[in-house]
Each structure stands twice: as structure tokens, then as C-alpha cells.
Write a protein that holds these residues in place. Structure first.
Motif, PDB file in Angstrom:
ATOM      1  N   PRO A 195      12.413   4.056  -2.010  1.00 31.28           N
ATOM      2  CA  PRO A 195      11.301   4.692  -2.737  1.00 31.28           C
ATOM      3  C   PRO A 195      10.432   3.385  -3.251  1.00 31.28           C
ATOM      4  O   PRO A 195       9.253   3.449  -3.316  1.00 31.28           O
ATOM      5  CB  PRO A 195      11.864   5.573  -3.575  1.00 31.28           C
ATOM      6  N   GLY A 196      10.964   2.310  -3.873  1.00 34.91           N
ATOM      7  CA  GLY A 196      10.211   1.194  -4.389  1.00 34.91           C
ATOM      8  C   GLY A 196       9.168   0.912  -3.519  1.00 34.91           C
ATOM      9  O   GLY A 196       8.095  -0.032  -3.901  1.00 34.91           O
ATOM     10  N   LEU A 197       9.395   0.859  -2.172  1.00 37.12           N
ATOM     11  CA  LEU A 197       8.335   0.409  -1.305  1.00 37.12           C
ATOM     12  C   LEU A 197       7.055   1.091  -1.215  1.00 37.12           C
ATOM     13  O   LEU A 197       6.180   0.558  -0.987  1.00 37.12           O
ATOM     14  CB  LEU A 197       9.060   0.298   0.100  1.00 37.12           C
ATOM     15  N   TYR A 198       7.268   2.560  -1.397  1.00 38.38           N
ATOM     16  CA  TYR A 198       6.230   3.186  -1.228  1.00 38.38           C
ATOM     17  C   TYR A 198       5.399   3.761  -2.459  1.00 38.38           C
ATOM     18  O   TYR A 198       4.271   4.074  -2.719  1.00 38.38           O
ATOM     19  CB  TYR A 198       6.661   4.384  -0.445  1.00 38.38           C
ATOM     20  N   GLU A 199       6.283   3.914  -3.641  1.00 41.48           N
ATOM     21  CA  GLU A 199       5.634   4.361  -4.792  1.00 41.48           C
ATOM     22  C   GLU A 199       4.652   3.612  -5.451  1.00 41.48           C
ATOM     23  O   GLU A 199       3.380   4.177  -5.729  1.00 41.48           O
ATOM     24  CB  GLU A 199       6.860   4.420  -5.864  1.00 41.48           C
ATOM     25  N   PRO A 200       4.463   2.041  -5.296  1.00 41.14           N
ATOM     26  CA  PRO A 200       3.441   1.478  -5.592  1.00 41.14           C
ATOM     27  C   PRO A 200       1.938   1.853  -4.668  1.00 41.14           C
ATOM     28  O   PRO A 200       0.771   1.868  -5.405  1.00 41.14           O
ATOM     29  CB  PRO A 200       3.629  -0.147  -5.450  1.00 41.14           C
ATOM     30  N   VAL A 201       2.261   2.014  -3.553  1.00 39.77           N
ATOM     31  CA  VAL A 201       1.105   2.449  -2.811  1.00 39.77           C
ATOM     32  C   VAL A 201       0.642   3.605  -3.046  1.00 39.77           C
ATOM     33  O   VAL A 201      -0.649   4.039  -3.067  1.00 39.77           O
ATOM     34  CB  VAL A 201       1.649   2.182  -1.196  1.00 39.77           C
ATOM     35  N   ILE A 202       1.550   4.910  -3.252  1.00 39.05           N
ATOM     36  CA  ILE A 202       1.095   5.976  -3.788  1.00 39.05           C
ATOM     37  C   ILE A 202       0.141   6.131  -5.060  1.00 39.05           C
ATOM     38  O   ILE A 202      -0.712   6.735  -5.215  1.00 39.05           O
ATOM     39  CB  ILE A 202       2.166   7.101  -3.860  1.00 39.05           C
ATOM     40  N   THR A 203       0.914   5.213  -5.810  1.00 38.93           N
ATOM     41  CA  THR A 203       0.053   5.533  -7.324  1.00 38.93           C
ATOM     42  C   THR A 203      -1.413   4.596  -7.076  1.00 38.93           C
ATOM     43  O   THR A 203      -2.210   4.804  -7.977  1.00 38.93           O
ATOM     44  CB  THR A 203       0.871   4.767  -8.350  1.00 38.93           C
ATOM     45  N   ALA A 204      -1.356   4.033  -6.202  1.00 42.07           N
ATOM     46  CA  ALA A 204      -2.689   3.188  -5.813  1.00 42.07           C
ATOM     47  C   ALA A 204      -3.873   4.347  -5.443  1.00 42.07           C
ATOM     48  O   ALA A 204      -4.974   4.097  -5.237  1.00 42.07           O
ATOM     49  CB  ALA A 204      -2.651   2.146  -5.119  1.00 42.07           C
ATOM     50  N   ILE A 205      -3.431   5.535  -5.154  1.00 36.91           N
ATOM     51  CA  ILE A 205      -4.440   6.397  -4.567  1.00 36.91           C
ATOM     52  C   ILE A 205      -5.234   7.036  -5.787  1.00 36.91           C
ATOM     53  O   ILE A 205      -4.593   7.582  -6.666  1.00 36.91           O
ATOM     54  CB  ILE A 205      -3.636   7.277  -3.572  1.00 36.91           C
TER      55      ILE A 205
END
Length: 504
Positions: A411-421
Motif C-alpha cells: 500500500p505504501g507504493l500507492y497511497e502517496p499517489v492517491i492522496t495527490a489526487i
């Protein structure tokens, strides 16, 4: 390697009358007064029978007097053992058994609420260990209350007059701090830092901030306050609520009147930003730099912070109990990067990647090891990372790995990308196991107020910005992300329970 107490003594020689350590609203001790006070505490502890190598359980909330007692005990050759009374009697007893302490420094209120007022404590949801029953020498902070053992020494006595204020010679390899970290009741884990490892970490932290003579830091965190003192800055500590164990973020921020520097956990900064955005709290007028640590720092939080505090620089500190700090990244650099940037390792830290991508660390600020175990020469972080030039980028967390079909999902790979939306304030991915051991991936999000149908937006955007194998099965909007611990890290077990109930 400069010893941190020796550095404080040197500062007292160079800037004896500069403000050093105080509490908000009260006069601060000067550097000379601070150095003399530490020397008096060390001498008076020795006169009371505290010997080099003695371990002192420490359950006093941060304050000027508690910092003096910590420094004095370390200067006298002893070891401070931080213990959290809220872990429950069973785990507390196991930790005490492991440490084998000689002394205990405790707030008199804890003696009362764990002793004759235990019924009151239970009604308040407190199940505390019996501090007064510990077979050690006792020191109590505050006025004497029922339950305080007879013979307990008032903490204020150690800061009184002493014939000697010079600090004893430093022993770099002597244990200075013991901090408990992960571990079960059957196997508690206690991290042992020496004076050398502690001093190396403090020196590295100081080199990554703008703390300097004339700066004014506001925090209760020892590992931020000490670098401020080593840099010749002023350290002011907030006041705790009478019965509380956590600083209230809005009140903390309101007291940043003259402060130039502060430390927040991401969760506490988010609460302060809520109040600023609602117009209930004025932005601190002189705040130049804020350090963030204790939990992941998301791009969504940094965007909010920059909007509300445009003249403040933000630093994201990456580290762990065993080795702190590891890397520091500016908020500007993190926002400009397309991954979860940690930054370049700080001075002295050696970082390498294992075959599976796990980040391995060593260096002078690495702890001695775990109490009762073999010394450490390198620590496995449990984090997955990659190099981007000379900088580290976090890509996931081994123990948070989820499995769906034949795919490992970090999940740590994707959570930063998602919070950038746009519209997403916080995002946590968890797995809900099914009866065959596979996991249904659920995304819990906290949305920005007035952001519209964020779930529909995520359904449309996510297949384009993350691996299709990691697209969540369900997206759930929650009011807040549950957190745990003093640093308010996201509590993934609590998130799983929350989304499980909502989906049911």
C-alpha cells in the motif's frame, strides 16, 4: 564524536546568558543555568545512591524538571527507561522484568490512580500497573499523594543545592536511553541507545534544520529539543493538560506566538490546519520551519500546510526508534517528486537495499541493539525503497503487504499517489482476508470538504495512475483515519475493522 552533554557545557561557556530551556509563559533557564542544573542533578542523584549503570523507569510527562532529571541521570552514568503506563499491567510487568530497573521516576498522580484511587482510574478507562509496588527506589514528581511510597524522594530535591556542578566524564559506550518498541507480552523489545549513538543522531538532526542561535523552538519532543539546545537555540515546552498525556494541537499552535520552529506529528498538524482553515485559529506569525515526523507525511497534507502557512518551510523526517534520523526531505522536494521521497541519508548513515528491496541501515546513530540480544551492526527497516540518484524513495512496507491472487500489493507504493489526487485528504489501503487466504483490497479515504463525488473520481482516475493489479475492490469514505500510539500513526488494524463494519 561530540557528546551531547559536553556540547551543552560548551554552549554554556560561549553563550551563558542566552535563553535555553523553558515552559511557555515562564522564564527560560539560561545555558549556564541549564548546565549547572544538570550537574547538580547528577551530583545529588549520586549522593542518594544512584550509581553508574543504574536503570531508571521514567513515567513523567515532558517538562523542564523532567528534562533536567533525564539529563542528570544520563550524566551520572545511568540509563533512562521510558515506559508507557497505558500499555496495561501485564505488558508493563513483562517490560519491567526485562529491564530490571533500580529506580522509578513517576508522577505522584500515577501512584494515586494506580493505588488507592484505582477504582476512580478504572471508571475513567485507566487500567494502570501498581507503580507503588515496584521494588525499586522511588522518585515522585509533584506533591505527595496517597499511594506514593514512603521513602520516595521528591524530584525537586535533586535540583537543589549541591557542592559540585561539573559534569562527570562521559562514557560514550554507556547505555543512555532504553525505549520500548514493537513486541508482544511474551517478547517485549527494548531498544538500547548509548551516549554515542544518541549524540550522533542529535548531531545529524541539527545539521538538517535551520536551528541556530536566536531561533525559538516549540515542542515537547526530546529528540527535537536536544538538537535545538546543541545548536544554541531556545527550546520552549508546551503545558500538558492536568490529566492528559497528549498535547492539544490547537492550543499548541495558538501558543506559537514568538516561535520560529515547531514539531508536529502529521495527525496533529492536520487538526491545527482544520482550525486555521475554519478561521478559528490565526496562523503563527513568526513560524519559519516545521519538522514533521512519527508517521508518513502525505502530499495532500503538505499542500494544505503550504496553503495555510505559505511562509513556513516543512521538513519530513524519516527514521525509526532504532536509528534516528535516517533522511530528511523538504516539503517542496516531496511535492515535486512523483513518489514518496525520503531524501538523501543524513551524515554518517549508510543505506543499502536487500535483494527484495528492503531498506537496510547502519551508522553511528544506530542503537546498540535490543536489550538481552546480540549487538546490532545493521537494522532491517521493514520498508521497501529504491534509489533515485543519491536519494531514497519509499515504495512500500513489507509487513503491510496484501495478497490478491498471485499479486503482492504494497500500500505504501500507492497511497502517496492517491492522496495527490484533488479532493483526497487522506488515503489508506487495507486488505480484508477471505476464507481462502486471498484479500479484498479496500481503500479508505478522507475527502476534502466540498469536493463532490470523490469515489466516482477515484474509480475513473485510479486505473490510470496506479497498477491495475492494485486498483481497490471497494472505496469507502470515512470521517477520519484511526490512529494509534503517541505519534498517531495510521492504525491499519482499526481501519480494517472500520471498513469491514461499513461494508457489512
Amino acid at each position: 564524536m561530540t557528546d551531547f552533554l559536553a556540547e551543552l557545557t560548551a554552549r554554556a561557556e560561549r553563550i551563558p546568558d542566552a535563553s535555553a530551556l523553558g515552559t511557555v509563559g515562564k522564564r527560560a533557564l539560561t545555558y549556564r543555568e541549564l548546565a549547572d542544573s544538570i550537574g547538580r542533578v547528577a551530583h545529588n542523584l549520586g549522593e542518594a545512591g544512584f550509581a553508574p549503570g543504574d536503570r531508571m523507569l521514567f513515567s513523567i510527562r515532558p517538562s523542564v524538571s523532567s528534562v533536567l532529571l533525564i539529563f542528570g541521570a544520563i550524566a551520572a552514568g545511568g540509563t533512562i527507561v521510558f515506559v508507557d503506563p497505558g500499555v496495561g499491567p501485564e505488558l508493563f510487568a513483562k517490560r519491567v522484568e526485562l529491564v530490571e530497573p533500580h529506580w522509578a521516576a513517576t508522577e505522584s498522580l500515577l501512584y494515586a490512580v494506580s493505588g488507592p484511587l484505582a477504582g476512580f482510574g478504572r471508571r475513567k478507562g485507566l487500567e494502570l500497573p501498581r507503580f507503588g509496588a515496584l521494588d525499586v527506589r522511588h522518585i515522585h514528581s509533584g506533591v505527595w499523594l496517597p499511594g506514593t511510597p514512603f521513602g520516595s524522594i521528591p524530584a525537586r530535591r535533586f535540583t537543589g543545592d549541591a557542592p559540585e556542578t561539573a559534569l562527570p566524564a562521559a562514557q560514550p559506550d554507556a547505555a543512555a536511553l532504553i525505549v520500548f518498541t514493537s513486541g508482544t507480552t511474551d517478547e517485549p523489545k527494548a531498544v538500547v541507545h548509548t551516549r554515542a549513538s544518541l549524540s550522533a543522531g542529535l548531531a545529524a538532526m541539527g545539521g538538517k534544520t535551520s536551528l541556530a542561535p536566536g531561533a525559538f523552538l516549540h515542542t515537547e519532543q526530546l529528540m527535537m529539543g536536544l538538537p535545538a539546545l546543541m545548536a544554541g537555540a531556545r527550546w520552549a515546552m508546551p503545558r500538558y493538560p492536568r490529566f492528559g498525556t497528549h498535547i492539544e494541537p490547537v492550543r499548541f499552535t495558538r501558543n506559537l506566538r514568538s516561535a520560529t520552529h515547531a514539531f508536529y506529528t502529521p495527525a496533529d498538524l492536520a487538526v491545527a490546519l482544520d482550525a486555521i482553515e475554519a478561521g478559528d485559529l490565526a496562523p503563527p506569525p513568526h513560524l519559519r520551519q516545521v519538522a514533521l515526523g512519527g508517521a508518513p507525511v502525505t502530499s495532500a497534507l503538505l499542500r494544505r500546510a503550504r496553503k495555510s502557512l505559505p511562509d513556513t518551510e516543512f521538513l519530513a523526517i524519516y527514521g525509526m526508534t532504532e536509528i534516528l534520523p535516517v533522511a530528511v526531505a523538504t516539503g517542496t522536494a516531496k511535492l515535486a517528486h512523483d513518489g514518496d521521497l525520503l531524501g538523501a541519508p543524513v551524515r554518517g548513515v549508510q543505506a543499502r537495499l536487500a535483494d527484495d528491496g528492503e531498506l537496510l541501515l547502519s551508522g553511528p546513530n544506530l542503537c546498540r541493539g535490543y536489550l538481552g540480544a546480540q549487538p546490532l551492526t545493521e537494522i532491517a527497516t521493514g520498508d521497501l525503497a529504491r534509489w533515485d540518484g543519491a536519494e531514497l524513495v519509499l515504495t512500500g512496507r513489507k509487513k503491510d503487504m496484501m495478497i490478491r491472487g498471485k499479486t503482492n500489493i504494497y500500500p505504501g507504493l500507492y497511497e502517496p499517489v492517491i492522496t495527490a489526487i484533488d479532493g483526497v485528504r487522506e488515503a489508506i489501503m487495507v486488505g480484508l482476508p477471505d476464507e481462502i487466504g486471498d484479500e479484498r483490497i479496500v481503500l479508505a479515504v478522507v475527502t476534502e470538504p466540498g469536493s463532490g463525488d470523490v469515489v466516482a473520481l477515484l474509480r475513473e482516475r485510479l486505473p490510470k495512475v496506479i497498477d491495475t493489479t492494485a486498483v481497490p475492490d471497494d472505496i469507502v469514505v470515512v470521517d477520519r483515519i484511526p490512529v494509534s500510539g503517541r505519534t498517531n500513526k495510521p492504525d491499519r488494524a482499526a481501519v480494517r475493522e472500520l471498513v469491514g463494519r461499513l461494508l457489512a
